[in-house]
Design a protein around this motif. Structure first.
Motif, PDB file in Angstrom:
ATOM      1  N   ILE A   9      -7.571 -12.703  -6.902  1.00 27.63           N
ATOM      2  CA  ILE A   9      -6.608 -12.020  -7.773  1.00 27.63           C
ATOM      3  C   ILE A   9      -5.762 -13.016  -8.568  1.00 27.63           C
ATOM      4  N   ASP A  10      -5.122 -13.919  -7.854  1.00 26.59           N
ATOM      5  CA  ASP A  10      -4.221 -14.884  -8.473  1.00 26.59           C
ATOM      6  C   ASP A  10      -4.732 -16.291  -8.178  1.00 26.59           C
ATOM      7  N   GLU A  11      -4.617 -17.190  -9.142  1.00 21.90           N
ATOM      8  CA  GLU A  11      -5.127 -18.547  -8.951  1.00 21.90           C
ATOM      9  C   GLU A  11      -4.418 -19.289  -7.820  1.00 21.90           C
ATOM     10  N   ASN A  12      -3.246 -18.820  -7.422  1.00 23.60           N
ATOM     11  CA  ASN A  12      -2.530 -19.447  -6.312  1.00 23.60           C
ATOM     12  C   ASN A  12      -3.006 -18.958  -4.944  1.00 23.60           C
ATOM     13  N   LEU A  13      -3.788 -17.891  -4.931  1.00 21.86           N
ATOM     14  CA  LEU A  13      -4.276 -17.333  -3.666  1.00 21.86           C
ATOM     15  C   LEU A  13      -5.723 -17.748  -3.464  1.00 21.86           C
ATOM     16  N   LYS A  14      -5.914 -18.748  -2.643  1.00 20.75           N
ATOM     17  CA  LYS A  14      -7.259 -19.270  -2.430  1.00 20.75           C
ATOM     18  C   LYS A  14      -7.784 -18.860  -1.056  1.00 20.75           C
ATOM     19  N   LEU A  15      -9.110 -18.790  -0.963  1.00 24.97           N
ATOM     20  CA  LEU A  15      -9.723 -18.526   0.340  1.00 24.97           C
ATOM     21  C   LEU A  15     -11.163 -19.003   0.332  1.00 24.97           C
ATOM     22  N   PHE A  16     -11.668 -19.216   1.540  1.00 28.18           N
ATOM     23  CA  PHE A  16     -13.051 -19.620   1.719  1.00 28.18           C
ATOM     24  C   PHE A  16     -13.942 -18.388   1.835  1.00 28.18           C
ATOM     25  N   GLN A  17     -15.167 -18.524   1.277  1.00 31.02           N
ATOM     26  CA  GLN A  17     -16.159 -17.459   1.418  1.00 31.02           C
ATOM     27  C   GLN A  17     -17.508 -18.069   1.764  1.00 31.02           C
ATOM     28  N   ASP A  18     -18.299 -17.313   2.518  1.00 31.71           N
ATOM     29  CA  ASP A  18     -19.654 -17.726   2.849  1.00 31.71           C
ATOM     30  C   ASP A  18     -20.603 -17.026   1.882  1.00 31.71           C
ATOM     31  N   PRO A  19     -21.418 -17.776   1.132  1.00 33.68           N
ATOM     32  CA  PRO A  19     -22.322 -17.161   0.157  1.00 33.68           C
ATOM     33  C   PRO A  19     -23.307 -16.174   0.776  1.00 33.68           C
ATOM     34  N   GLU A  20     -23.588 -16.311   2.079  1.00 30.73           N
ATOM     35  CA  GLU A  20     -24.547 -15.424   2.733  1.00 30.73           C
ATOM     36  C   GLU A  20     -23.912 -14.123   3.215  1.00 30.73           C
ATOM     37  N   HIS A  21     -22.590 -14.062   3.207  1.00 37.05           N
ATOM     38  CA  HIS A  21     -21.887 -12.892   3.746  1.00 37.05           C
ATOM     39  C   HIS A  21     -21.390 -12.008   2.616  1.00 37.05           C
ATOM     40  N   PHE A  22     -20.865 -10.839   3.001  1.00 35.35           N
ATOM     41  CA  PHE A  22     -20.267  -9.947   2.012  1.00 35.35           C
ATOM     42  C   PHE A  22     -19.011 -10.612   1.451  1.00 35.35           C
ATOM     43  N   ARG A  23     -18.970 -10.785   0.138  1.00 29.37           N
ATOM     44  CA  ARG A  23     -17.852 -11.449  -0.512  1.00 29.37           C
ATOM     45  C   ARG A  23     -16.913 -10.405  -1.111  1.00 29.37           C
ATOM     46  N   PHE A  24     -15.675 -10.804  -1.359  1.00 30.27           N
ATOM     47  CA  PHE A  24     -14.761  -9.821  -1.940  1.00 30.27           C
ATOM     48  C   PHE A  24     -15.278  -9.383  -3.317  1.00 30.27           C
ATOM     49  N   ASN A  25     -14.943  -8.152  -3.688  1.00 27.56           N
ATOM     50  CA  ASN A  25     -15.389  -7.605  -4.962  1.00 27.56           C
ATOM     51  C   ASN A  25     -14.229  -6.875  -5.638  1.00 27.56           C
ATOM     52  N   THR A  26     -14.514  -6.130  -6.678  1.00 26.71           N
ATOM     53  CA  THR A  26     -13.468  -5.416  -7.416  1.00 26.71           C
ATOM     54  C   THR A  26     -12.726  -4.443  -6.509  1.00 26.71           C
ATOM     55  N   ASP A  27     -13.447  -3.752  -5.631  1.00 29.56           N
ATOM     56  CA  ASP A  27     -12.788  -2.795  -4.733  1.00 29.56           C
ATOM     57  C   ASP A  27     -11.813  -3.486  -3.787  1.00 29.56           C
ATOM     58  N   THR A  28     -12.169  -4.680  -3.322  1.00 32.37           N
ATOM     59  CA  THR A  28     -11.255  -5.442  -2.464  1.00 32.37           C
ATOM     60  C   THR A  28      -9.956  -5.736  -3.216  1.00 32.37           C
ATOM     61  N   LYS A  29     -10.088  -6.147  -4.465  1.00 32.82           N
ATOM     62  CA  LYS A  29      -8.913  -6.461  -5.283  1.00 32.82           C
ATOM     63  C   LYS A  29      -8.076  -5.211  -5.546  1.00 32.82           C
ATOM     64  N   LEU A  30      -8.746  -4.111  -5.897  1.00 36.19           N
ATOM     65  CA  LEU A  30      -8.023  -2.863  -6.173  1.00 36.19           C
ATOM     66  C   LEU A  30      -7.243  -2.403  -4.951  1.00 36.19           C
ATOM     67  N   LEU A  31      -7.873  -2.466  -3.776  1.00 42.07           N
ATOM     68  CA  LEU A  31      -7.213  -2.015  -2.551  1.00 42.07           C
ATOM     69  C   LEU A  31      -6.013  -2.899  -2.222  1.00 42.07           C
ATOM     70  N   ALA A  32      -6.189  -4.210  -2.321  1.00 40.50           N
ATOM     71  CA  ALA A  32      -5.081  -5.128  -2.009  1.00 40.50           C
ATOM     72  C   ALA A  32      -3.861  -4.813  -2.862  1.00 40.50           C
ATOM     73  N   GLN A  33      -4.080  -4.547  -4.145  1.00 37.67           N
ATOM     74  CA  GLN A  33      -2.971  -4.283  -5.060  1.00 37.67           C
ATOM     75  C   GLN A  33      -2.428  -2.859  -4.940  1.00 37.67           C
ATOM     76  N   PHE A  34      -3.182  -1.972  -4.320  1.00 41.51           N
ATOM     77  CA  PHE A  34      -2.764  -0.576  -4.122  1.00 41.51           C
ATOM     78  C   PHE A  34      -1.785  -0.437  -2.950  1.00 41.51           C
ATOM     79  N   VAL A  35      -1.898  -1.333  -1.979  1.00 38.69           N
ATOM     80  CA  VAL A  35      -1.067  -1.265  -0.775  1.00 38.69           C
ATOM     81  C   VAL A  35       0.397  -1.531  -1.123  1.00 38.69           C
ATOM     82  N   ARG A  36       1.283  -0.729  -0.524  1.00 36.47           N
ATOM     83  CA  ARG A  36       2.727  -0.932  -0.681  1.00 36.47           C
ATOM     84  C   ARG A  36       3.331  -1.189   0.695  1.00 36.47           C
ATOM     85  N   LEU A  37       4.034  -2.308   0.822  1.00 36.35           N
ATOM     86  CA  LEU A  37       4.602  -2.699   2.109  1.00 36.35           C
ATOM     87  C   LEU A  37       6.122  -2.678   2.060  1.00 36.35           C
ATOM     88  N   LYS A  38       6.727  -2.352   3.192  1.00 38.00           N
ATOM     89  CA  LYS A  38       8.170  -2.474   3.380  1.00 38.00           C
ATOM     90  C   LYS A  38       8.431  -3.741   4.201  1.00 38.00           C
TER      91      LYS A  38
END
Length: 217
Positions: A9-38
């Motif tokens: 989502i943001d260039e400051n938010l980095k993470l490792f991914q395995d090319p053989e595994h399920f990688r984050f996609n558009t739905d992952t990004k949409l869900l992360a930004q949909f969540v509202r926390l207190k």
């Protein structure tokens, strides 16, 4: 384990991914930004995969972040991301959600498998990417049941899914004491078809449903 270093989502938010595994996609990004926390809430991510959503939610004033992931190799990637990038108290649990017990959470998040197994599919032939998409290890009914089991009364359950299963989703949520509070559709701007539905459901609430403005991706 050969990993790539990507940003989420943001260039400051980095993470490792395995090319053989399920990688984050558009739905992952949409869900992360949909969540509202207190402030100071405990958050559980069911089927956390590589913990991308937890990395995003670590930006907020949380009390604890927990990711449950059934796949052993995938959970190792998630643990590496937690150890490297997350500042708040966080942990990865490598076990089926069906076997997981804990104190009740304020918020539960899930980007679950979308597709039902059919009679011709043999589970032993599914690779890591298939297992991220097929309901071999977690059906919709199991997901919602265990979300209800692990969530406080009036706690919030956030998920993303496919719109063609919305009747079933609503029925399963209602059977497990959830009411949908917010619903948002994500359209593909190329063909104007709905690709995903974002859901915020409240446990043991009789709230009305709001349909939010659509997202175009």
């Amino acid at each position: 384990m050969s990993l790539t270093l990507d940003y989420f989502i943001d260039e400051n938010l980095k993470l490792f991914q395995d090319p053989e595994h399920f990688r984050f996609n558009t739905d992952t990004k949409l869900l992360a930004q949909f969540v509202r926390l207190k402030k100071q809430e405990r958050v559980l991510d069911i089927g956390t995969n590589n913990a991308a959503i937890l990395v995003y939610l670590d930006q907020f004033n949380v009390k604890e972040l927990v990711g449950v992931e059934i796949l052993g190799e995938t959970s190792k990637v998630a643990q590496k991301n937690v150890d490297t990038f997350i500042k708040h108290r966080a942990r990865i649990v490598n076990k089926p959600i069906q076997e997981y017990t804990d104190n009740l959470f304020d918020v539960i998040v899930s980007n679950p498998p979308y597709f039902k197994m059919n009679a011709n599919q043999q589970p032993e032939k599914l690779n890591y990417r298939h297992l991220g998409r097929m309901e071999e290890n977690l059906t919709l009914e199991q997901l919602v049941y265990h979300a209800s089991r692990l969530l406080k009364s009036y706690g919030r359950f956030y998920m993303v899914h496919r719109p063609n299963r919305l009747n079933e989703i609503n029925r399963v949520l209602y059977a497990n004491h959830f009411s949908i509070r917010n619903l948002q559709f994500a359209y593909d701007h190329r063909d104007n078809k709905v690709k995903s539905v974002l859901i915020e459901a409240i446990k043991e609430s009789n709230c009305d449903m709001n349909v939010l403005e659509p997202i175009y991706i």
